[in-house]
Enzyme design. Structure first.
Site, mmCIF file in Angstrom:
data_model
loop_
_atom_site.group_PDB
_atom_site.id
_atom_site.type_symbol
_atom_site.label_atom_id
_atom_site.label_comp_id
_atom_site.label_asym_id
_atom_site.label_seq_id
_atom_site.Cartn_x
_atom_site.Cartn_y
_atom_site.Cartn_z
ATOM 1 N N GLU A 43 0.835 -1.191 0.000
ATOM 2 C CA GLU A 43 0.000 0.000 0.000
ATOM 3 C C GLU A 43 0.879 1.253 0.000
ATOM 4 O O GLU A 43 1.892 1.323 0.692
ATOM 5 C CB GLU A 43 -0.897 0.005 1.246
ATOM 6 C CG GLU A 43 -1.813 1.204 1.350
ATOM 7 C CD GLU A 43 -2.655 1.214 2.617
ATOM 8 O OE1 GLU A 43 -3.657 1.953 2.658
ATOM 9 O OE2 GLU A 43 -2.308 0.484 3.587
ATOM 10 N N LYS A 113 -9.993 1.949 -2.320
ATOM 11 C CA LYS A 113 -10.190 1.452 -0.959
ATOM 12 C C LYS A 113 -11.572 1.822 -0.427
ATOM 13 O O LYS A 113 -11.961 2.997 -0.406
ATOM 14 C CB LYS A 113 -9.098 2.036 -0.053
ATOM 15 C CG LYS A 113 -9.044 1.465 1.356
ATOM 16 C CD LYS A 113 -7.826 2.024 2.071
ATOM 17 C CE LYS A 113 -7.646 1.434 3.455
ATOM 18 N NZ LYS A 113 -6.418 1.956 4.105
ATOM 19 N N CYS A 154 -5.522 -2.899 3.017
ATOM 20 C CA CYS A 154 -5.288 -2.699 4.440
ATOM 21 C C CYS A 154 -6.544 -2.837 5.296
ATOM 22 O O CYS A 154 -6.976 -3.944 5.587
ATOM 23 C CB CYS A 154 -4.604 -1.356 4.665
ATOM 24 S SG CYS A 154 -3.780 -1.232 6.286
#
Length: 277
Positions: A43, A113, A154
């Site tokens: 990331e 995301k 994440c």
């Protein structure tokens, strides 16, 4: 069929140019020396994970320099590249976005995301993501051979329904580029990877940057791959390195036959509804 996946645990520095060169060199090594056919970056791999830096390295997709570098590397070395994530600039909005590039350099998937993180187990929020980024609203998948692969970034790893949705969509491998701090990583990193693998009887890969003790958010490192039995089959240290794992896809059939939980779900009592794909 076997997928050989390489997780590039990259050391992120202040220079985007140096990060891109390092990433390209490590993609080459992953393919030419490690013989991987899927390569994953962390990331926010092209700049440090701070508000100022993330704004500075923001760029468009697919026209920006990071996209061009990843496309060229995928094409030059004939490998699938999951480009970790970068900060994508769209008008006056920023997204934390992962891209996937095919062996001919074509853009196969883009994932923004979905779950934004403002939390830190250490008690300090380095990047208040809900203030910096807009949230994505779609799943993203791509295929390698006949294997369908789902993407998260994440904080997405903490939402079992999200991973289950990918399993419902037919994914056999879930990939999460991530930046996780050390206190959180020590408690939750491996546990979450095993849980998502066991929940969904799928392979799971978490890819972290290398640890930098001078960073504002010190990455945990320890990139890992978990098989559908919940076993960690490869794990990195905290340093820059390439972790390579063979994903033996016949194991998916074995575990799903021996532990047939998906056939035993009670749709008369509960169900998961996937609203977009």
């Amino acid at each position: 069929m076997t997928i050989k996946i390489a997780l590039i645990q990259l050391r992120v520095v202040d220079s985007k140019e140096k990060n891109l060169k390092n990433a390209t060199d490590l993609i080459r090594i992953s393919k030419k020396e490690k013989e991987a056919n899927v390569v994953v970056l962390p990331e926010c791999f092209n700049g440090p994970y701070t508000v100022d830096s993330l704004k500075t390295v923001a760029e468009t997709i697919p026209g920006g320099p990071t996209s061009r570098a990843l496309s060229n590397a995928a094409r030059d070395y004939g490998v699938y590249v999951v480009g970790g994530s970068i900060v994508e600039s769209v008008g006056d909005q920023l997204y934390n976005t992962s891209t996937v590039w095919g062996p001919e350099g074509d853009l196969l998937a883009t994932y923004r995301k979905v779950h934004l993180c403002d939390s830190s187990l250490s008690g300090k929020t380095t990047v208040p993501e809900t203030k910096l980024f807009a949230a994505g609203s779609d799943f993203a998948t791509f295929t390698v051979g006949e294997t369908k692969i789902g993407l998260g970034i994440c904080w997405d790893m903490r939402f079992p329904e999200f991973a289950a949705a990918y399993r419902t969509l037919g994914c056999d491998l879930l990939i999460y580029p991530a930046v996780c701090d050390v206190p959180t990583g020590e408690q939750h990193w491996e546990l979450l990877a095993k849980a998502r693998a066991l929940d969904n009887q799928a392979f799971v890969a978490f890819c972290s940057p290398a640890r930098d003790t001078h960073a504002k958010l010190i990455p945990y490192g320890h990139s890992l791959v978990v098989d559908p039995w919940g076993t960690v089959i490869q794990r990195a240290t905290e340093f820059q390195e390439i972790v390579v794992a063979d994903l033996v896809l016949k194991e998916l059939t074995q575990v799903r036959h021996r532990i047939p939980v998906f056939e035993q779900k009670r749709a008369d009592l509960y169900e998961l509804k996937v609203k977009s794909s």
